[in-house]
Scaffold this motif. Structure first.
Motif, PDB file in Angstrom:
ATOM      1  N   TYR A  17      14.500 -27.659  -4.363  1.00 10.43           N
ATOM      2  CA  TYR A  17      13.505 -26.664  -3.943  1.00 10.43           C
ATOM      3  C   TYR A  17      12.152 -27.368  -3.914  1.00 10.43           C
ATOM      4  O   TYR A  17      11.800 -28.048  -4.879  1.00 10.43           O
ATOM      5  CB  TYR A  17      13.409 -25.527  -4.953  1.00 10.43           C
ATOM      6  N   LEU A  53       9.546 -16.924  -3.131  1.00 15.03           N
ATOM      7  CA  LEU A  53       9.884 -16.679  -4.528  1.00 15.03           C
ATOM      8  C   LEU A  53       8.786 -15.878  -5.210  1.00 15.03           C
ATOM      9  O   LEU A  53       7.605 -16.103  -4.976  1.00 15.03           O
ATOM     10  CB  LEU A  53      10.076 -18.001  -5.268  1.00 15.03           C
ATOM     11  N   HIS A  54       9.205 -14.957  -6.060  1.00 14.88           N
ATOM     12  CA  HIS A  54       8.289 -14.190  -6.906  1.00 14.88           C
ATOM     13  C   HIS A  54       9.069 -13.786  -8.147  1.00 14.88           C
ATOM     14  O   HIS A  54      10.293 -13.925  -8.191  1.00 14.88           O
ATOM     15  CB  HIS A  54       7.722 -12.976  -6.159  1.00 14.88           C
ATOM     16  N   ARG A  57      12.316 -11.666  -7.866  1.00 17.72           N
ATOM     17  CA  ARG A  57      13.417 -12.127  -7.023  1.00 17.72           C
ATOM     18  C   ARG A  57      14.567 -12.626  -7.880  1.00 17.72           C
ATOM     19  O   ARG A  57      14.372 -13.347  -8.853  1.00 17.72           O
ATOM     20  CB  ARG A  57      12.961 -13.233  -6.086  1.00 17.72           C
ATOM     21  N   LEU A  59      17.919 -14.970  -8.134  1.00 16.86           N
ATOM     22  CA  LEU A  59      18.616 -16.107  -7.531  1.00 16.86           C
ATOM     23  C   LEU A  59      20.010 -16.170  -8.139  1.00 16.86           C
ATOM     24  O   LEU A  59      20.220 -15.778  -9.294  1.00 16.86           O
ATOM     25  CB  LEU A  59      17.855 -17.403  -7.791  1.00 16.86           C
ATOM     26  N   VAL A  64      14.615 -17.528 -11.657  1.00 21.23           N
ATOM     27  CA  VAL A  64      13.499 -17.722 -10.740  1.00 21.23           C
ATOM     28  C   VAL A  64      12.237 -18.164 -11.474  1.00 21.23           C
ATOM     29  O   VAL A  64      11.435 -18.927 -10.936  1.00 21.23           O
ATOM     30  CB  VAL A  64      13.249 -16.460  -9.877  1.00 21.23           C
ATOM     31  N   LEU A  68       9.952 -21.330 -10.381  1.00 17.06           N
ATOM     32  CA  LEU A  68       8.516 -21.215 -10.124  1.00 17.06           C
ATOM     33  C   LEU A  68       7.706 -22.146 -11.017  1.00 17.06           C
ATOM     34  O   LEU A  68       6.773 -22.813 -10.554  1.00 17.06           O
ATOM     35  CB  LEU A  68       8.059 -19.767 -10.322  1.00 17.06           C
TER      36      LEU A  68
END
Length: 99
Positions: A17, A53-54, A57, A59, A64, A68
């Motif tokens: 990512y 992404l937040h 969210r 995954l 997540v 982040l």
């Protein structure tokens, strides 16, 4: 945060990512920021998708918040393959031996 996700050519189900500027058109620019040793271990990166992404969210295999945090601190996140799916000592099925 917008990110691009890439699949590894060296290991099944390993993904990279990287943060992405939504106005940026070229995917390759973000990969140049990954350390050389990491790029060598990852192999050829094949673009899979873009995600926004937040914190809310979900995954499938990773938290997540970890993604982040890694994107903000390191500039990338590596999703390793799940453990226990493949038994390296398993006998190959009859039709696949020697393939």
């Amino acid at each position: 945060m917008h990110c691009d996700i890439y699949r590894s050519s060296k290991k099944d189900e390993m993904y990279l990512y990287v943060p992405r500027d939504p106005s940026q058109e070229k995917h390759e620019d973000a990969l140049s920021l990954i350390p050389e040793a990491m790029r060598q271990a990852f192999g050829r990166a094949t673009f899979v998708m873009q995600l926004e992404l937040h914190e809310q969210r979900k995954l499938a295999r990773v938290n997540v918040l970890h993604v982040l945090d890694s994107l903000q601190t390191r500039g990338y996140f590596i999703q390793m393959p799940p453990e226990g799916l493949i038994n390296p000592n398993a006998v190959a099925p009859e039709g696949l031996r020697g393939a």
